[in-house]
Design a protein around this motif. Structure first.
Motif, PDB file in Angstrom:
ATOM      1  N   GLY A 139     -20.541  20.391 -44.090  1.00  0.00           N
ATOM      2  CA  GLY A 139     -21.498  21.171 -44.876  1.00  0.00           C
ATOM      3  C   GLY A 139     -20.891  21.711 -46.153  1.00  0.00           C
ATOM      4  O   GLY A 139     -21.472  21.583 -47.231  1.00  0.00           O
ATOM      5  N   VAL A 306     -22.823  27.447 -45.881  1.00  0.00           N
ATOM      6  CA  VAL A 306     -23.593  26.396 -45.219  1.00  0.00           C
ATOM      7  C   VAL A 306     -23.052  26.039 -43.848  1.00  0.00           C
ATOM      8  O   VAL A 306     -23.824  25.714 -42.939  1.00  0.00           O
ATOM      9  CB  VAL A 306     -23.681  25.150 -46.133  1.00  0.00           C
ATOM     10  N   ASP A 307     -21.733  26.090 -43.631  1.00  0.00           N
ATOM     11  CA  ASP A 307     -21.174  25.764 -42.319  1.00  0.00           C
ATOM     12  C   ASP A 307     -21.080  26.988 -41.409  1.00  0.00           C
ATOM     13  O   ASP A 307     -20.722  26.864 -40.235  1.00  0.00           O
ATOM     14  CB  ASP A 307     -19.785  25.131 -42.469  1.00  0.00           C
ATOM     15  N   ARG A 308     -21.392  28.158 -41.933  1.00  0.00           N
ATOM     16  CA  ARG A 308     -21.420  29.373 -41.116  1.00  0.00           C
ATOM     17  C   ARG A 308     -22.846  29.731 -40.735  1.00  0.00           C
ATOM     18  O   ARG A 308     -23.160  29.948 -39.568  1.00  0.00           O
ATOM     19  CB  ARG A 308     -20.779  30.536 -41.872  1.00  0.00           C
ATOM     20  N   GLY A 310     -25.589  27.803 -41.416  1.00  0.00           N
ATOM     21  CA  GLY A 310     -26.397  26.638 -41.071  1.00  0.00           C
ATOM     22  C   GLY A 310     -27.336  26.243 -42.192  1.00  0.00           C
ATOM     23  O   GLY A 310     -27.543  26.984 -43.158  1.00  0.00           O
ATOM     24  N   ARG A 311     -27.920  25.056 -42.064  1.00  0.00           N
ATOM     25  CA  ARG A 311     -28.817  24.537 -43.104  1.00  0.00           C
ATOM     26  C   ARG A 311     -30.181  25.230 -43.080  1.00  0.00           C
ATOM     27  O   ARG A 311     -30.716  25.625 -44.115  1.00  0.00           O
ATOM     28  CB  ARG A 311     -29.038  23.023 -42.921  1.00  0.00           C
ATOM     29  N   GLU A 434     -31.587  21.743 -37.127  1.00  0.00           N
ATOM     30  CA  GLU A 434     -30.283  22.218 -37.593  1.00  0.00           C
ATOM     31  C   GLU A 434     -29.244  21.130 -37.350  1.00  0.00           C
ATOM     32  O   GLU A 434     -29.191  20.553 -36.266  1.00  0.00           O
ATOM     33  CB  GLU A 434     -29.893  23.499 -36.863  1.00  0.00           C
ATOM     34  N   LYS A 436     -25.863  21.708 -38.404  1.00  0.00           N
ATOM     35  CA  LYS A 436     -24.542  22.353 -38.536  1.00  0.00           C
ATOM     36  C   LYS A 436     -23.629  21.989 -37.376  1.00  0.00           C
ATOM     37  O   LYS A 436     -23.995  22.122 -36.208  1.00  0.00           O
ATOM     38  CB  LYS A 436     -24.711  23.876 -38.579  1.00  0.00           C
TER      39      LYS A 436
END
Length: 464
Positions: A139, A306-308, A310-311, A434, A436
């Protein structure tokens, strides 16, 4: 001392190389806003009407659409990396045409060719990064191309404020040469190598990819084709309307359409005009640079989150902010709030907040999802198709802005953009999954939606 793992270092290096292509996209997008005032001041004979100015800004998406229709087959045949490299000389040619242009048709030709280059790299760059990164950091790294595009826009705005428009074109060509050179030592996507029946072990080793990143979905007996190296054509009824294709395709198309119909490119291209009509006292070029800087900073925030987060959460927040700010912008025109002593700053605040909200989610995440949602066998073609839809929508939004402004009034136009953003919110809430932390194989398995016994996900490294 902070230790950086070899995997992160190598994958970051690859992402940086691919992101240079998006930086050039930013230069293409920002060029008209900077170059047109310079042409009018220094070479007024070249541009004779506002319609000609409109086409200088609007024609790259048409070229990009043509390029995107070719990029799917190109990156499938020669690979993701080589597609990006082949685009470099095309872009250099376009910038040289622009730099030496003495007549309006040559300006259009240069802008059209630059757009073709945009279409060539829009999908391959994102797919290349997604296929070469571990799920845990995909991400963050997958958001860097969009951040680079914002940086390219700022470079064009700031350089264009001090450089003659021809010199700005020559400066842009330098970045295209850098793109070709930086990509030289990088490996090809292991996913593409495996599809072609080639040895991907060196690519995997160079990138230090984890087993989850290199996992693939093993088809069951009912889905196997006679030759695994040549899967069934995408454009058959059975394949195209299968859950693993049609579901991510609908999601990808919708997100990219919502991205454009939120009004983003009308606002970017006509920032100066909108600021003036809103009663801004800021210098036009300064206002444009402010918008570019806000877009860059908020894209950076999105990259870190984005990687914490999420999208989905970022997309939901983005859509909500865009909707509220567009309704606020429309209200300032409808109620003439820009003439109020205290509320006169609302139009400027609304545009800046809109740009912040857009860049937080819908600015880059739809492109990130292009490299995540589509199945491996058809990722090249589907990503190219989605990019083509996005580019046609971009052209429509840019060319329709003034017509909508006349038919619906400025208030109605911004309210319409706000409605699209509101619909986008509910679409993400109820439809978008999601991704992620999930491997590409796990995402593909999700869309297959089979209630049969789960297919085995195998590590590609054990097969090599």
């Amino acid at each position: 001392m902070i230790k950086i793992s070899p995997a992160l270092l190598k994958q970051l290096w690859l992402t940086f190389g691919a992101s240079l292509s998006f930086l050039v996209i930013g230069l293409v997008r920002g060029y008209s806003a900077s170059a047109i005032p310079s042409i009018e001041d220094n070479d007024p004979a070249i541009i004779q009407s506002s319609e000609q100015k409109s086409w200088i800004g609007a024609i790259p998406p048409l070229g990009a659409f043509m390029g995107s229709m070719l990029s799917g087959a190109l990156m499938e045949r020669v690979g993701r990396k080589r597609t990006l490299q082949l685009t470099s000389p095309i872009w250099v040619a376009s910038w040289l045409i622009l730099g030496f242009a003495k007549y309006y048709p040559l300006l259009l030709l240069g802008r059209l060719i630059s757009g073709v280059g945009v279409g060539f790299v829009l999908a391959p760059a994102q797919v290349y990064v997604s296929e070469c990164c571990d799920p845990e950091i995909r991400g963050r790294l997958g958001s860097l191309p969009t951040l680079s595009m914002c940086f390219g826009i700022i470079i064009s705005y700031v350089s264009g404020s001090v450089l003659y428009w021809r010199y700005l074109a020559f400066l842009s060509a330098v970045f295209c040469v850098a793109l070709f050179v930086v990509l030289l030592p990088l490996p090809e996507s292991p996913v593409w190598l495996q599809k072609k029946g080639l040895d991907a072990s060196e690519s995997i080793k160079w990138l230090h990819l984890s087993p989850r990143a290199t996992a693939t979905v093993k088809e069951d007996n009912n889905e196997k084709c006679e030759d695994p190296a040549t899967p069934p054509s995408l454009f058959t009824r059975k394949v195209f309307f299968s859950p693993m294709v049609i579901r991510p395709l609908v999601i990808g198309f919708a997100l990219l359409l919502f991205q454009q119909f939120s009004g983003i490119d009308a606002i970017i291209f006509f920032t100066v005009e909108i600021f003036r009509s809103a009663g801004s006292t800021l210098d036009a070029m300064t206002a444009t640079i402010v918008v570019g800087v806000v877009q860059f900073i908020s894209s950076g925030v999105s990259t870190m989150l984005v990687d914490r987060a999420g999208r989905r959460p970022l997309l939901l927040i983005s859509a909500a902010i865009m909707s509220i700010s567009m309704f606020s912008m429309g209200s300032t025109f409808y109620f003439q709030l820009r003439d109020s002593a205290w509320l006169g700053y609302l139009p400027i605040i609304s545009l800046v907040v809109y740009m912040w909200g857009f860049s937080l989610g819908f600015g880059g995440l739809p492109f990130l999802l292009l490299g995540e949602l589509f199945p491996a066998h058809y990722r090249s073609q589907l990503s190219a198709m989605a990019s083509g839809v996005n580019l046609l929508a971009m052209f429509s939004v840019i060319k329709s802005y003034h017509a909508l402004d006349a038919a619906l009034t400025p208030a109605g136009t911004f309210w319409m953009y706000g409605c699209f953003s509101a619909v986008a919110f509910f679409f993400v809430l109820f439809v978008v999954p999601e991704t992620k932390g999930k491997s590409l194989a796990e995402i593909e398995e999700h869309f297959r939606g089979s209630k049969k016994e789960k297919k085995e996900i195998v590590n590609m490294q054990t097969v090599l």
